[in-house]
Motif scaffolding. Structure first.
Motif, PDB file in Angstrom:
ATOM      1  N   ILE A  21      33.772 -39.242  21.401  1.00  0.00           N
ATOM      2  CA  ILE A  21      34.751 -39.947  22.244  1.00  0.00           C
ATOM      3  C   ILE A  21      34.130 -41.283  22.623  1.00  0.00           C
ATOM      4  CG2 ILE A  21      35.989 -39.948  24.438  1.00  0.00           C
ATOM      5  CD1 ILE A  21      36.111 -36.950  24.334  1.00  0.00           C
ATOM      6  N   PRO A  22      34.773 -42.408  22.310  1.00  0.00           N
ATOM      7  CA  PRO A  22      34.154 -43.718  22.597  1.00  0.00           C
ATOM      8  C   PRO A  22      34.092 -44.006  24.089  1.00  0.00           C
ATOM      9  CG  PRO A  22      36.395 -43.996  21.771  1.00  0.00           C
ATOM     10  CD  PRO A  22      36.075 -42.539  21.637  1.00  0.00           C
ATOM     11  N   LEU A  23      32.906 -43.870  24.663  1.00  0.00           N
ATOM     12  CA  LEU A  23      32.671 -44.164  26.076  1.00  0.00           C
ATOM     13  C   LEU A  23      31.360 -44.921  26.201  1.00  0.00           C
ATOM     14  CD1 LEU A  23      33.477 -40.744  27.841  1.00  0.00           C
ATOM     15  CD2 LEU A  23      34.854 -42.820  27.954  1.00  0.00           C
ATOM     16  N   PRO A  24      31.234 -45.795  27.192  1.00  0.00           N
ATOM     17  CA  PRO A  24      29.914 -46.391  27.458  1.00  0.00           C
ATOM     18  C   PRO A  24      28.893 -45.298  27.755  1.00  0.00           C
ATOM     19  CG  PRO A  24      31.634 -47.560  28.640  1.00  0.00           C
ATOM     20  CD  PRO A  24      32.276 -46.346  28.068  1.00  0.00           C
ATOM     21  N   VAL A  25      27.676 -45.516  27.305  1.00  0.00           N
ATOM     22  CA  VAL A  25      26.649 -44.478  27.424  1.00  0.00           C
ATOM     23  C   VAL A  25      26.418 -44.083  28.877  1.00  0.00           C
ATOM     24  CG1 VAL A  25      24.232 -43.927  26.973  1.00  0.00           C
ATOM     25  CG2 VAL A  25      25.540 -45.237  25.307  1.00  0.00           C
ATOM     26  N   ASN A  26      26.331 -45.041  29.771  1.00  0.00           N
ATOM     27  CA  ASN A  26      26.072 -44.736  31.179  1.00  0.00           C
ATOM     28  C   ASN A  26      27.223 -43.936  31.790  1.00  0.00           C
ATOM     29  OD1 ASN A  26      23.601 -46.008  31.128  1.00  0.00           O
ATOM     30  ND2 ASN A  26      24.440 -47.994  31.778  1.00  0.00           N
ATOM     31  N   VAL A  27      28.449 -44.285  31.404  1.00  0.00           N
ATOM     32  CA  VAL A  27      29.608 -43.548  31.913  1.00  0.00           C
ATOM     33  C   VAL A  27      29.584 -42.111  31.406  1.00  0.00           C
ATOM     34  CG1 VAL A  27      32.126 -43.410  31.872  1.00  0.00           C
ATOM     35  CG2 VAL A  27      30.998 -45.624  32.143  1.00  0.00           C
ATOM     36  N   ALA A  28      29.263 -41.931  30.127  1.00  0.00           N
ATOM     37  CA  ALA A  28      29.218 -40.583  29.556  1.00  0.00           C
ATOM     38  C   ALA A  28      28.151 -39.732  30.239  1.00  0.00           C
ATOM     39  CB  ALA A  28      28.958 -40.665  28.057  1.00  0.00           C
ATOM     40  N   ARG A  29      26.988 -40.320  30.473  1.00  0.00           N
ATOM     41  CA  ARG A  29      25.928 -39.566  31.144  1.00  0.00           C
ATOM     42  C   ARG A  29      26.315 -39.209  32.572  1.00  0.00           C
ATOM     43  NH1 ARG A  29      20.389 -42.780  29.268  1.00  0.00           N
ATOM     44  NH2 ARG A  29      20.319 -41.945  27.136  1.00  0.00           N
ATOM     45  N   ALA A  30      26.948 -40.144  33.256  1.00  0.00           N
ATOM     46  CA  ALA A  30      27.365 -39.880  34.634  1.00  0.00           C
ATOM     47  C   ALA A  30      28.417 -38.782  34.679  1.00  0.00           C
ATOM     48  CB  ALA A  30      27.908 -41.159  35.270  1.00  0.00           C
ATOM     49  N   LEU A  31      29.377 -38.824  33.749  1.00  0.00           N
ATOM     50  CA  LEU A  31      30.406 -37.780  33.717  1.00  0.00           C
ATOM     51  C   LEU A  31      29.791 -36.413  33.441  1.00  0.00           C
ATOM     52  CD1 LEU A  31      33.351 -39.476  31.765  1.00  0.00           C
ATOM     53  CD2 LEU A  31      33.300 -38.826  34.175  1.00  0.00           C
ATOM     54  N   THR A  32      28.809 -36.373  32.558  1.00  0.00           N
ATOM     55  CA  THR A  32      28.178 -35.086  32.231  1.00  0.00           C
ATOM     56  C   THR A  32      27.458 -34.504  33.441  1.00  0.00           C
ATOM     57  OG1 THR A  32      27.861 -35.872  29.967  1.00  0.00           O
ATOM     58  CG2 THR A  32      26.634 -33.931  30.634  1.00  0.00           C
ATOM     59  N   ALA A  33      26.668 -35.333  34.122  1.00  0.00           N
ATOM     60  CA  ALA A  33      25.916 -34.835  35.277  1.00  0.00           C
ATOM     61  C   ALA A  33      26.849 -34.492  36.436  1.00  0.00           C
ATOM     62  CB  ALA A  33      24.891 -35.880  35.713  1.00  0.00           C
ATOM     63  N   ILE A  34      27.778 -35.393  36.738  1.00  0.00           N
ATOM     64  CA  ILE A  34      28.706 -35.134  37.846  1.00  0.00           C
ATOM     65  C   ILE A  34      29.598 -33.947  37.522  1.00  0.00           C
ATOM     66  CG2 ILE A  34      30.649 -36.100  39.135  1.00  0.00           C
ATOM     67  CD1 ILE A  34      29.352 -38.850  38.784  1.00  0.00           C
ATOM     68  N   GLY A  35      30.032 -33.841  36.259  1.00  0.00           N
ATOM     69  CA  GLY A  35      30.875 -32.709  35.868  1.00  0.00           C
ATOM     70  C   GLY A  35      30.154 -31.382  35.970  1.00  0.00           C
ATOM     71  N   GLY A  36      28.863 -31.350  35.560  1.00  0.00           N
ATOM     72  CA  GLY A  36      28.099 -30.117  35.701  1.00  0.00           C
ATOM     73  C   GLY A  36      27.952 -29.706  37.153  1.00  0.00           C
ATOM     74  N   LEU A  37      27.677 -30.704  38.023  1.00  0.00           N
ATOM     75  CA  LEU A  37      27.563 -30.414  39.449  1.00  0.00           C
ATOM     76  C   LEU A  37      28.908 -29.957  40.020  1.00  0.00           C
ATOM     77  CD1 LEU A  37      25.898 -30.481  42.060  1.00  0.00           C
ATOM     78  CD2 LEU A  37      26.515 -32.900  42.293  1.00  0.00           C
ATOM     79  N   ALA A  38      29.987 -30.612  39.615  1.00  0.00           N
ATOM     80  CA  ALA A  38      31.308 -30.231  40.116  1.00  0.00           C
ATOM     81  C   ALA A  38      31.705 -28.833  39.638  1.00  0.00           C
ATOM     82  CB  ALA A  38      32.350 -31.254  39.660  1.00  0.00           C
ATOM     83  N   THR A  39      31.350 -28.490  38.400  1.00  0.00           N
ATOM     84  CA  THR A  39      31.648 -27.151  37.890  1.00  0.00           C
ATOM     85  C   THR A  39      30.928 -26.092  38.711  1.00  0.00           C
ATOM     86  OG1 THR A  39      31.942 -28.026  35.654  1.00  0.00           O
ATOM     87  CG2 THR A  39      31.539 -25.671  35.860  1.00  0.00           C
ATOM     88  N   ALA A  40      29.634 -26.327  38.993  1.00  0.00           N
ATOM     89  CA  ALA A  40      28.883 -25.366  39.800  1.00  0.00           C
ATOM     90  C   ALA A  40      29.443 -25.296  41.219  1.00  0.00           C
ATOM     91  CB  ALA A  40      27.402 -25.754  39.825  1.00  0.00           C
ATOM     92  N   ALA A  41      29.797 -26.448  41.800  1.00  0.00           N
ATOM     93  CA  ALA A  41      30.308 -26.467  43.178  1.00  0.00           C
ATOM     94  C   ALA A  41      31.686 -25.816  43.283  1.00  0.00           C
ATOM     95  CB  ALA A  41      30.369 -27.907  43.679  1.00  0.00           C
ATOM     96  N   SER A  42      32.489 -25.902  42.228  1.00  0.00           N
ATOM     97  CA  SER A  42      33.830 -25.314  42.291  1.00  0.00           C
ATOM     98  C   SER A  42      33.803 -23.805  42.431  1.00  0.00           C
ATOM     99  CB  SER A  42      34.622 -25.698  41.034  1.00  0.00           C
ATOM    100  OG  SER A  42      34.077 -25.079  39.877  1.00  0.00           O
ATOM    101  N   ALA A  43      32.660 -23.181  42.128  1.00  0.00           N
ATOM    102  CA  ALA A  43      32.546 -21.737  42.297  1.00  0.00           C
ATOM    103  C   ALA A  43      32.600 -21.336  43.770  1.00  0.00           C
ATOM    104  CB  ALA A  43      31.248 -21.233  41.674  1.00  0.00           C
ATOM    105  N   TYR A  44      32.389 -22.284  44.675  1.00  0.00           N
ATOM    106  CA  TYR A  44      32.413 -21.992  46.106  1.00  0.00           C
ATOM    107  C   TYR A  44      33.808 -22.128  46.707  1.00  0.00           C
ATOM    108  CZ  TYR A  44      27.328 -21.774  46.222  1.00  0.00           C
ATOM    109  OH  TYR A  44      26.032 -21.400  46.031  1.00  0.00           O
ATOM    110  N   LEU A  45      34.797 -22.401  45.870  1.00  0.00           N
ATOM    111  CA  LEU A  45      36.176 -22.481  46.341  1.00  0.00           C
ATOM    112  C   LEU A  45      36.912 -21.180  46.026  1.00  0.00           C
ATOM    113  CD1 LEU A  45      37.069 -26.065  45.040  1.00  0.00           C
ATOM    114  CD2 LEU A  45      36.319 -25.425  47.349  1.00  0.00           C
ATOM    115  N   ALA A  46      37.952 -20.898  46.793  1.00  0.00           N
ATOM    116  CA  ALA A  46      38.796 -19.733  46.497  1.00  0.00           C
ATOM    117  C   ALA A  46      39.668 -20.055  45.288  1.00  0.00           C
ATOM    118  CB  ALA A  46      39.666 -19.390  47.703  1.00  0.00           C
ATOM    119  N   TRP A  47      39.749 -19.107  44.333  1.00  0.00           N
ATOM    120  CA  TRP A  47      40.490 -19.354  43.099  1.00  0.00           C
ATOM    121  C   TRP A  47      41.845 -18.660  43.076  1.00  0.00           C
ATOM    122  CZ3 TRP A  47      36.498 -19.026  38.478  1.00  0.00           C
ATOM    123  CH2 TRP A  47      35.567 -20.072  38.613  1.00  0.00           C
ATOM    124  N   THR A  48      42.058 -17.695  43.938  1.00  0.00           N
ATOM    125  CA  THR A  48      43.327 -16.970  43.936  1.00  0.00           C
ATOM    126  C   THR A  48      43.675 -16.569  45.363  1.00  0.00           C
ATOM    127  OG1 THR A  48      44.527 -15.090  43.014  1.00  0.00           O
ATOM    128  CG2 THR A  48      42.214 -14.742  43.502  1.00  0.00           C
TER     129      THR A  48
END
Length: 598
Positions: A21-48
């Motif tokens: 996916i054509p993205l600037p390298v810094n943006v791609a790295r930031a999305l990966t790190a922030i996305g991993g953190l957000a995925t882990a943090a979303s486990a602390y929310l109620a899902w149902t």
């Protein structure tokens, strides 16, 4: 005139043109790190909204069930993303490429969306998801987009438009050219200890899962996690450390296995553990026949039955036709082992001159003949020996040196139940079988087995007595199966004919034993044990698969043969054979000038 040099450099630019996916390298790295953190943090929310879904995912700030798996997958993605930044302490995780980050992020997406899909499917629609569930689904997608935007290493074929070559990095072997740093011996052993402790924790969590949805999510996370570690080269580094510290690794592996019952609050999981060890030990015996010697045996489970029946007849059961005969365990074990050894020789002597499909058909017939014979030895259709379909019940628990394995015992603040006692006994038997397997495989006879497997005609021409070597393998494999059968008879309290067939409703049977060897890795020690654990646990945990087991495992075998034919844990020799065409060709030496000798 167009500058071809600039064009070539542009098409192989690793920072611009090789990302999926054509993205600037810094943006791609930031999305990966922030996305991993957000995925882990979303486990602390109620899902149902409702607690009707298993695990009760209705609380904010308190992950449960599948949410913990999402947290784990997100944390793994975050670690690899931070390693890409070169953070001190995480540099050893930094891969040579983006494949590990892509795979770990896909694992987080898979387990999260599986959980949300299960909630919607079981509770009747997407309306059962809360805003937290929606956030979790979106958060799990962010690191995937970022990972696909990271540049891949440029090669001659890895150019824009060649999607197949660029996706091939996801299944490529890790880079083995970089030398590994030399660590002090104590650090190497510390790493091995920590890794085995983590492995014990993962296995304990998996065997203790209480419902099918959680176990399926567990398999997703473990599968993607192992794939990630493989592509990053971490599993290969650990294998190298284990080989360097072989003795220490073996001792710690058995220490971790022995600690398993102490981590359980009930004896049911210990029951699963002892049956996995029985299944795995029999698979190791079959590995001698199939993995080392190359003989396709489709009736191998009959030798397990011979050992179990022989032990049941002499162990003091009130329903045994040899009433009044009570052997101590060591004598009963020798009886079962010897009976299976004799049957192995009797069956192998007239049949092992056959090869290939003919041998497979004969062994399949032997397995069916055994089941029919023990059914007919009921005193009506034949002599009364096995009590026919009723089998031999009420087999008493073992008593070794005054220690009754049927009674719970207190030990250092832990209560060891009946199945835990048998687990420790079976662990000793498994260690004994592993020693025999490794010593035989590394001996002169083991090299002869491999030679027969590779080319029997060539081995015979080199002076190897093919028939005698194959008969030795057949008899030894049968004896090891009979030894495991003697313990199995006491664990289950009874012996009946139904389990000892080619394909049944549950392991052990010949089809599952063969699948355990092929899936785990032929010719290895840990491969059949891993295959046995998977093939025993999956039907136990996923009840909905019970009517489709053969279909599911058939599909698994097809996929494995396509993508990893050497098995999950590969024997080095077989891995080189299967992937010989993928190895880069060694450049030929330049031809000497015609006048070199003048």
């Amino acid at each position: 005139m167009t500058d071809t040099t600039d064009t070539h450099e542009t098409t192989t630019d690793a920072t611009v043109n090789t990302a999926l996916i054509p993205l600037p390298v810094n943006v791609a790295r930031a999305l990966t790190a922030i996305g991993g953190l957000a995925t882990a943090a979303s486990a602390y929310l109620a899902w149902t909204w409702t607690s009707d879904f298993p695990g009760d995912l209705t609380y904010n700030g308190s992950p449960a069930g599948l949410q913990w798996l999402t947290f784990t997958a997100g944390l793994l993605t975050l670690l690899f993303a931070l390693a890409g930044y070169g953070i001190k302490g995480l540099r050893w995780l930094a891969p040579d490429g983006t494949a590990p980050i892509i795979i770990s992020s896909l694992g987080g997406l898979a387990v999260t969306w599986y959980a949300l899909g299960s909630i919607a499917g079981e509770l009747g629609g997407l309306a059962n998801l809360t805003a937290g569930g929606t956030i979790a689904g979106i958060a799990a997608l962010i690191p995937v987009i970022g990972a696909l935007g990271l540049p891949q290493p440029a090669t001659a074929d890895n150019i824009p438009g060649n999607l197949k070559a660029r996706l091939g990095a996801l299944v490529a072997k890790p880079d083995r050219t970089k030398p590994l740093p030399t660590l002090p011996a104590w650090q190497q052993r510390a790493i091995i200890t920590v890794a085995l402790a983590i492995g014990l924790g993962i296995f304990t969590y998996g065997i203790d899962t209480g419902y099918g949805e959680l176990f399926t999510g567990f398999l997703i996370v473990v599968g993607f996690g192992a794939w990630t570690l493989h592509t990053a080269g971490i599993l290969e580094r650990f294998s190298a450390l284990s080989a360097t510290n072989r003795g220490f690794s073996i001792v710690m592996a058995f220490a971790a296995a022995a600690a398993f019952p102490l981590t359980q609050n009930n004896d049911h999981d210990a029951n699963l553990g002892v049956n996995i060890l029985i299944f795995g030990t029999v698979a190791l015996g079959l590995n001698i026949v199939v993995g080392l010697t190359g003989l396709l045996d489709l009736g191998y489970v009959a030798f397990l039955g011979v050992g179990a029946y022989a032990a049941a007849l002499v162990s003091g059961s009130a329903y045994s036709t040899l009433s009044g005969t009570t052997f101590p365990f060591w004598a009963a074990a020798l009886t079962g082992t010897a009976a299976s050894l004799i049957f192995g020789v009797l069956i192998g002597a007239p049949t092992l001159r056959l090869r290939g499909d003919y041998l497979a058909i004969v062994t399949l017939g032997f397995g069916e003949i055994f089941r029919i014979v023990v059914n007919n030895l009921d005193g009506v259709s034949g002599p009364k020996v096995t009590n026919g379909p009723n089998g031999i019940p009420a087999i008493p628990d073992l008593s070794i040196g005054g220690f009754n394995l049927g009674d719970p015992h207190a030990f250092g603040g832990f209560t060891i139940g009946r199945f835990a006692n048998y687990y420790f006994l079976m662990l000793i038997v498994t260690a004994f079988v592993i020693i025999i397997f490794t010593r035989a495989a590394n001996s002169r006879i083991g090299r002869a087995w491999v030679a027969i497997r590779e080319d029997e005609t060539a081995a015979t021409a080199m002076g190897i007595n093919g028939f005698r070597v194959k008969l030795t393998a057949f008899a030894l494999g049968a004896a090891l199966a009979g030894l495991a059968g003697t313990v199995s008879a006491h664990v289950t309290y009874n012996v009946v004919p139904n389990p000892y067939q080619f394909a049944g409703s549950a392991p052990p049977n010949s089809a599952f034993l063969l699948a355990a060897v092929v899936l785990g890795g032929m010719g290895t020690v840990s491969g059949p044990l891993l295959g046995a654990a998977l093939l025993y646990l999956i039907p136990e945990k996923l009840q909905f698969l019970q009517n489709y087991e053969l279909l599911a495992f058939g599909l698994a075998l097809i996929l494995l043969m396509r993508f990893r034919p050497e098995g999950v844990i590969a024997n080095k020799r077989r891995q080189l054979e299967f992937h010989e065409a993928e190895e880069p060709a060694t450049p030929a030496e330049p031809a000497a000038p015609a006048t070199a000798g003048v």
